[in-house]
Design a protein around this motif. Sequence first.
Motif, PDB file in Angstrom:
ATOM      1  N   GLU A  47     -37.900   3.648 -31.073  1.00 42.58           N
ATOM      2  CA  GLU A  47     -37.420   4.836 -30.276  1.00 42.58           C
ATOM      3  C   GLU A  47     -35.958   5.341 -31.015  1.00 42.58           C
ATOM      4  N   HIS A  48     -35.148   4.362 -31.301  1.00 37.36           N
ATOM      5  CA  HIS A  48     -33.702   4.878 -31.921  1.00 37.36           C
ATOM      6  C   HIS A  48     -34.272   5.370 -33.469  1.00 37.36           C
ATOM      7  N   PHE A  49     -35.137   4.918 -34.003  1.00 30.65           N
ATOM      8  CA  PHE A  49     -35.636   5.243 -35.180  1.00 30.65           C
ATOM      9  C   PHE A  49     -36.096   6.752 -35.033  1.00 30.65           C
ATOM     10  N   GLY A  50     -36.763   6.885 -34.156  1.00 29.37           N
ATOM     11  CA  GLY A  50     -37.520   8.240 -34.020  1.00 29.37           C
ATOM     12  C   GLY A  50     -36.538   9.201 -33.642  1.00 29.37           C
ATOM     13  N   ALA A  51     -35.283   9.044 -32.895  1.00 27.63           N
ATOM     14  CA  ALA A  51     -34.470   9.713 -32.608  1.00 27.63           C
ATOM     15  C   ALA A  51     -33.437   9.943 -33.778  1.00 27.63           C
ATOM     16  N   ILE A  52     -33.376   9.176 -34.617  1.00 28.44           N
ATOM     17  CA  ILE A  52     -32.767   9.334 -35.866  1.00 28.44           C
ATOM     18  C   ILE A  52     -33.221  10.303 -36.877  1.00 28.44           C
ATOM     19  N   LEU A  53     -34.507   9.854 -36.704  1.00 28.11           N
ATOM     20  CA  LEU A  53     -35.561  10.866 -37.503  1.00 28.11           C
ATOM     21  C   LEU A  53     -35.452  12.520 -37.209  1.00 28.11           C
TER      22      LEU A  53
ATOM     23  N   THR B  20     -35.591  10.016 -22.699  1.00 24.11           N
ATOM     24  CA  THR B  20     -35.505   8.975 -23.984  1.00 24.11           C
ATOM     25  C   THR B  20     -34.573   9.657 -24.938  1.00 24.11           C
ATOM     26  N   GLU B  21     -34.113   8.873 -25.950  1.00 27.13           N
ATOM     27  CA  GLU B  21     -33.380   9.392 -26.730  1.00 27.13           C
ATOM     28  C   GLU B  21     -33.834  10.224 -27.506  1.00 27.13           C
ATOM     29  N   MET B  22     -35.095  10.160 -27.989  1.00 22.85           N
ATOM     30  CA  MET B  22     -36.040  11.411 -28.916  1.00 22.85           C
ATOM     31  C   MET B  22     -35.880  12.420 -28.130  1.00 22.85           C
ATOM     32  N   GLN B  23     -36.225  12.620 -26.616  1.00 24.32           N
ATOM     33  CA  GLN B  23     -36.081  13.749 -25.857  1.00 24.32           C
ATOM     34  C   GLN B  23     -34.580  14.410 -26.205  1.00 24.32           C
TER      35      GLN B  23
ATOM     36  N   ALA C  97     -31.349  18.595 -27.851  1.00 19.62           N
ATOM     37  CA  ALA C  97     -30.101  19.054 -28.909  1.00 19.62           C
ATOM     38  C   ALA C  97     -30.589  19.779 -29.930  1.00 19.62           C
ATOM     39  N   GLY C  98     -31.424  19.440 -30.779  1.00 23.12           N
ATOM     40  CA  GLY C  98     -31.835  20.277 -32.318  1.00 23.12           C
ATOM     41  C   GLY C  98     -32.341  21.625 -31.893  1.00 23.12           C
TER      42      GLY C  98
END
Length: 190
Positions: free
Chosen positions: A48-54, A115-118, A123-124
């Motif tokens: 999940e953290h990886f997906g958020a950074i991506l 989630t972090e990705m959401q 934000a993006g």
Amino acid sequence: MKDMRQALLDAGLHLINEHGFAGVGLMKIINEAEGTKGSFYHYFKSKEHFGAILLHDYFETHLERLERFLSDESKAPSERVQAYFDDWCVVKLTDDFRIQCLVVKLAGEVSGHDTEMQSEMAAGTKKMIEKMTTFFERSNQEGTLCLSVPEQTAKTLFSLWLGYTLLAAMQKDRAILDDAMQTTVKLLNE
């Protein structure tokens, strides 16, 4: 020596664009990057953290791309926006209708979840809309565009292109993107 963090992100972008986030296992990303579980967890706390950074990195790159188009003073403001979306047609959807836009690909998968990705997706997209809104407001002030509600136009255009890209992929019909461009031109000239 290659940058393993970037290799993992590049592998993830490629694989997730092909199969979605849930459809790609962690080991598939690691193997594609020629890394190890240890190297993955050195840079990322979880998938999940990886997906958020991506997503964060993807948006930053995309914002730079948008800025290049919007700052091209050799074109009128409406032509800059059209050029950006012309480019979108080329890079976001392959000739065989595979989506190459991480935002289009993951929007339905991560939206609505806490989630972090959401959070990164929200934000993006907010930054993209703000950049377009600022451009439209400045163009209004300069008298080169005359949009009654610049922020609404930015939201409408961004939403239009996300949705129409997905629809074009589902229906395997590039003419749908032509329709999106006609709507874009109409919105910019109202």
